[in-house]
Design an enzyme around this catalytic site. Structure first.
Site, PDB file in Angstrom:
ATOM      1  N   TRP A 217      15.044   0.473  -1.296  1.00  0.00           N
ATOM      2  CA  TRP A 217      13.879   1.249  -2.432  1.00  0.00           C
ATOM      3  C   TRP A 217      13.679   2.492  -3.526  1.00  0.00           C
ATOM      4  O   TRP A 217      13.193   2.721  -4.553  1.00  0.00           O
ATOM      5  CB  TRP A 217      13.030   1.146  -1.316  1.00  0.00           C
ATOM      6  CG  TRP A 217      11.898   0.285  -0.590  1.00  0.00           C
ATOM      7  CD1 TRP A 217      11.910   0.256   0.327  1.00  0.00           C
ATOM      8  CD2 TRP A 217      11.153  -1.451  -1.379  1.00  0.00           C
ATOM      9  NE1 TRP A 217      12.234  -1.386   1.598  1.00  0.00           N
ATOM     10  CE2 TRP A 217      11.070  -2.262  -0.552  1.00  0.00           C
ATOM     11  CE3 TRP A 217      11.121  -1.117  -2.786  1.00  0.00           C
ATOM     12  CZ2 TRP A 217      11.061  -3.191  -0.535  1.00  0.00           C
ATOM     13  CZ3 TRP A 217      10.809  -2.562  -3.065  1.00  0.00           C
ATOM     14  CH2 TRP A 217      10.619  -3.510  -1.717  1.00  0.00           C
TER      15      TRP A 217
ATOM     16  N   ASP B 194       7.636   9.112  -1.670  1.00  0.00           N
ATOM     17  CA  ASP B 194       7.638   7.552  -1.590  1.00  0.00           C
ATOM     18  C   ASP B 194       7.701   7.556   0.110  1.00  0.00           C
ATOM     19  O   ASP B 194       8.429   7.351   0.782  1.00  0.00           O
ATOM     20  CB  ASP B 194       8.215   5.994  -2.196  1.00  0.00           C
ATOM     21  CG  ASP B 194       8.514   4.579  -2.102  1.00  0.00           C
ATOM     22  OD1 ASP B 194       7.100   4.922  -0.708  1.00  0.00           O
ATOM     23  OD2 ASP B 194       8.836   4.183  -1.970  1.00  0.00           O
TER      24      ASP B 194
ATOM     25  N   LYS C  85       1.149  -0.940   5.354  1.00  0.00           N
ATOM     26  CA  LYS C  85       1.876  -0.907   6.708  1.00  0.00           C
ATOM     27  C   LYS C  85       0.929   0.166   7.497  1.00  0.00           C
ATOM     28  O   LYS C  85       0.710  -0.175   8.984  1.00  0.00           O
ATOM     29  CB  LYS C  85       3.157   0.115   6.297  1.00  0.00           C
ATOM     30  CG  LYS C  85       4.121  -1.015   5.526  1.00  0.00           C
ATOM     31  CD  LYS C  85       4.973  -0.066   4.513  1.00  0.00           C
ATOM     32  CE  LYS C  85       5.404  -0.911   3.944  1.00  0.00           C
ATOM     33  NZ  LYS C  85       6.229  -2.288   3.875  1.00  0.00           N
TER      34      LYS C  85
HETATM   35  N1  PMP Z   1       8.673   1.206  -0.865  1.00  0.00           N
HETATM   36  C1  PMP Z   1       9.205   1.503   0.210  1.00  0.00           C
HETATM   37  C2  PMP Z   1       9.532   1.732   1.216  1.00  0.00           C
HETATM   38  C3  PMP Z   1       8.449  -0.011   0.849  1.00  0.00           C
HETATM   39  O1  PMP Z   1       8.963  -0.074   1.832  1.00  0.00           O
HETATM   40  C4  PMP Z   1       7.966  -0.806  -0.035  1.00  0.00           C
HETATM   41  C5  PMP Z   1       7.328  -2.011   0.514  1.00  0.00           C
HETATM   42  N2  PMP Z   1       8.164  -2.928   1.723  1.00  0.00           N
HETATM   43  C6  PMP Z   1       7.882  -0.811  -1.729  1.00  0.00           C
HETATM   44  C7  PMP Z   1       8.459   0.479  -1.726  1.00  0.00           C
HETATM   45  C8  PMP Z   1       7.613  -1.840  -2.350  1.00  0.00           C
HETATM   46  O2  PMP Z   1       6.401  -1.622  -1.970  1.00  0.00           O
HETATM   47  P1  PMP Z   1       5.434  -2.729  -3.005  1.00  0.00           P
HETATM   48  O3  PMP Z   1       5.796  -4.108  -2.515  1.00  0.00           O
HETATM   49  O4  PMP Z   1       3.898  -2.204  -2.523  1.00  0.00           O
HETATM   50  O5  PMP Z   1       5.330  -2.740  -4.683  1.00  0.00           O
END
Ligand code: PMP
Length: 359
Positions: free
Chosen positions: A103, A171, A195
Site C-alpha cells: 500500500w 495512511d 476495517k
Molecule cells: N491502505 C491500506 C493500509 C489498506 O489496507 C488498504 C486496503 N486494504 C488500502 C490502503 C486501500 O484501500 P481502499 O480499498 O479503501 O482504496
C-alpha cells in the site's frame, strides 16, 4: 440459517453485533421518524444530527482539537493516495515516503504523478517483514508519508516515526482507532472505514486546518480538500448510510470504554495468537517480533499445500477469511476492534488440533 462465523476478513471486516442490530432496527424507520435511514435527505435535520454526532464523537475519542477538520470522502484510501500529493505536494518540493509494503508503494506511485518523491526508508529488502528504525528524511520535504499498519504483510509501527518539524501524513486504514494516538503529531491522517470503523465506501480524513492553504487552484472539485472543509463534507451527496454506520461504531467504542479499552483488547487478542505461534515448531511467524501487527497476524506453515488445507479446514470449523493476501501468501488472521476474543481462542484451539494431526 447458517450461524455467524468467526470472520477474519481483512476488510470489509467484522462489525460489532450491537451496531448491526441497531442498524437493522433503523433501516425501515429511523428512531420512529417514519423514514428509513437510507431514505432521508442528507440535508435534513435528522442526518445533520447524525453527521454532527459522528464528528463530535470522533473528536472526543481521538482528542482532535479545533485546529483540525474532519472530512468524509469517498474513493477509499486509494483516492487519498492521489489527493494527498495533489493537495499537499507543493510545486518545487519533494515528498518523503516510507515504503513498508504494497500500500505504501502504491501511495508513492500515485504521488510521483504529481511531483517528486524520495524514499526515506524501505523494508523491501526483507520482503516487508519489519518496520524500519532508521530513516533518511529530506531536510524540508513537503511531508512524510507512512502506513501505520501494513495490512498485507502484518507489520505495524509501534509509534510514529520521529520526523521532527516535518509534516507527518499517515495512511491509518487498517489500524484507525485501535488505540489512542496523539493527533497533534500529524498533519493529516486518513483511513478507509472498512476495517475498524464501518462499511466500505467512506474514508475519514483528519487534516490540520492550515494545510488546507496548500491546495493549488484548479483542482477538480471533489479532489480538493477545501471543498470538503468548506461544506462540512456536504458539497455533494455524502454516502449517508455509511456515515450513519460509522457513527454507530464510534458510539460503540465509547460505550465499550474508548480507545484505551480497544488497545487493551487488541493486545490481549494478538498476544494469544503470537504466544501460540511462538510456542509451536510447526507454525512460522514471518514478521520480526518488534514489528508485529496487532491487527493482521500473518504466519506460514511448512508448505503451501498445508496452508491450503489449513484454510479449508478452518473454514469448515467456522473460521473464515484466513487465507493470506495473494502478494504475501501464507495465513493472515485479521483481528480488528470488533473481532471477539472467543474467535481468537477458537483459532488457537484449531491450530493446536491441526498441528497435532499434520505436524
Ligand atoms: N491502505 C491500506 C493500509 C489498506 O489496507 C488498504 C486496503 N486494504 C488500502 C490502503 C486501500 O484501500 P481502499 O480499498 O479503501 O482504496
Amino acid at each position: 440459517m447458517k450461524e455467524r462465523v468467526y470472520n477474519f476478513s481483512p476488510g470489509p471486516a467484522v462489525l460489532p453485533v450491537p451496531v448491526l442490530e441497531t442498524v437493522r432496527d433503523n433501516l425501515l424507520n429511523y428512531q420512529e421518524s417514519g423514514l428509513g435511514i437510507m431514505e432521508m435527505s442528507h440535508r435534513g435535520k435528522l442526518f445533520e444530527d447524525i453527521l454532527a454526532t459522528a464528528d463530535s464523537n470522533l473528536r472526543e475519542l481521538l482528542g482532535i482539537s479545533a485546529d483540525y477538520d474532519i472530512l468524509w470522502t469517498t474513493g477509499g484510501a486509494t483516492m487519498q493516495f492521489s489527493m494527498v500529493p495533489m493537495n499537499l505536494l507543493t510545486k518545487g518540493k519533494t515528498a518523503d515516503y516510507i515504503i513498508t509494503g504494497e500500500w505504501a508503494s502504491k501511495a508513492q506511485a500515485e504521488a510521483k504523478k504529481f511531483g517528486e518523491t524520495h524514499v526515506a526508508a524501505s523494508t523491501e529488502d526483507r520482503k516487508f517483514s519489519y518496520i524500519p528504525s532508521e530513516f533518511s528524511f529530506l531536510e524540508d520535504p513537503a511531508y512524510v508519508h507512512f502506513t501505520s499498519n501494513n495490512t498485507i504483510h502484518g507489520t505495524q509501527f509501534a509509534s510514529e516515526p520521529a520526523v521532527g518539524k516535518r509534516e507527518l501524513v499517515c495512511d491509518a486504514s487498517s489500524d484507525f482507532l485501535h488505540k489512542q494516538v496523539n493527533v497533534e503529531k500529524y498533519g493529516l491522517i486518513y483511513a478507509g472505514a472498512q476495517k475498524n470503523a464501518g462499511p466500505a465506501g467512506i474514508t475519514i480524513v483528519v487534516i490540520r486546518k492550515d494545510l488546507l492553504q496548500r491546495s493549488p487552484q484548479g483542482l477538480p472539485i471533489l479532489l480538493d480538500y477545501n471543498t470538503y472543509a468548506k461544506n462540512s463534507s456536504l458539497y455533494n451527496t455524502i454516502p449517508s448510510f455509511n456515515v450513519y454506520v460509522v457513527g454507530e461504531v464510534f458510539k460503540w467504542i465509547k460505550r465499550e470504554g474508548g480507545l484505551a479499552e480497544m488497545e487493551r483488547r487488541n493486545k490481549e487478542k494478538a498476544g494469544l495468537l503470537y504466544s501460540a505461534l511462538d510456542a509451536s515448531q510447526f507454525y512460522r511467524p514471518n514478521i520480526e517480533k518488534n514489528s508485529r501487527s496487532l491487527m493482521n497476524v500473518t504466519f506460514r506453515l511448512p508448505s503451501e499445500e498445508l496452508e491450503g488445507k489449513f484454510v479449508k479446514e478452518a473454514e469448515s470449523a467456522g473460521l473464515n477469511g484466513l487465507k493470506g493476501h495473494r502478494v504475501a501468501g501464507g495465513i493472515r488472521a485479521s483481528i480488528y476492534n470488533a473481532f471477539p476474543k472467543a474467535g481468537v481462542e477458537a483459532l488457537v484451539a484449531f491450530m493446536k488440533d491441526f498441528e497435532s494431526k499434520n505436524g
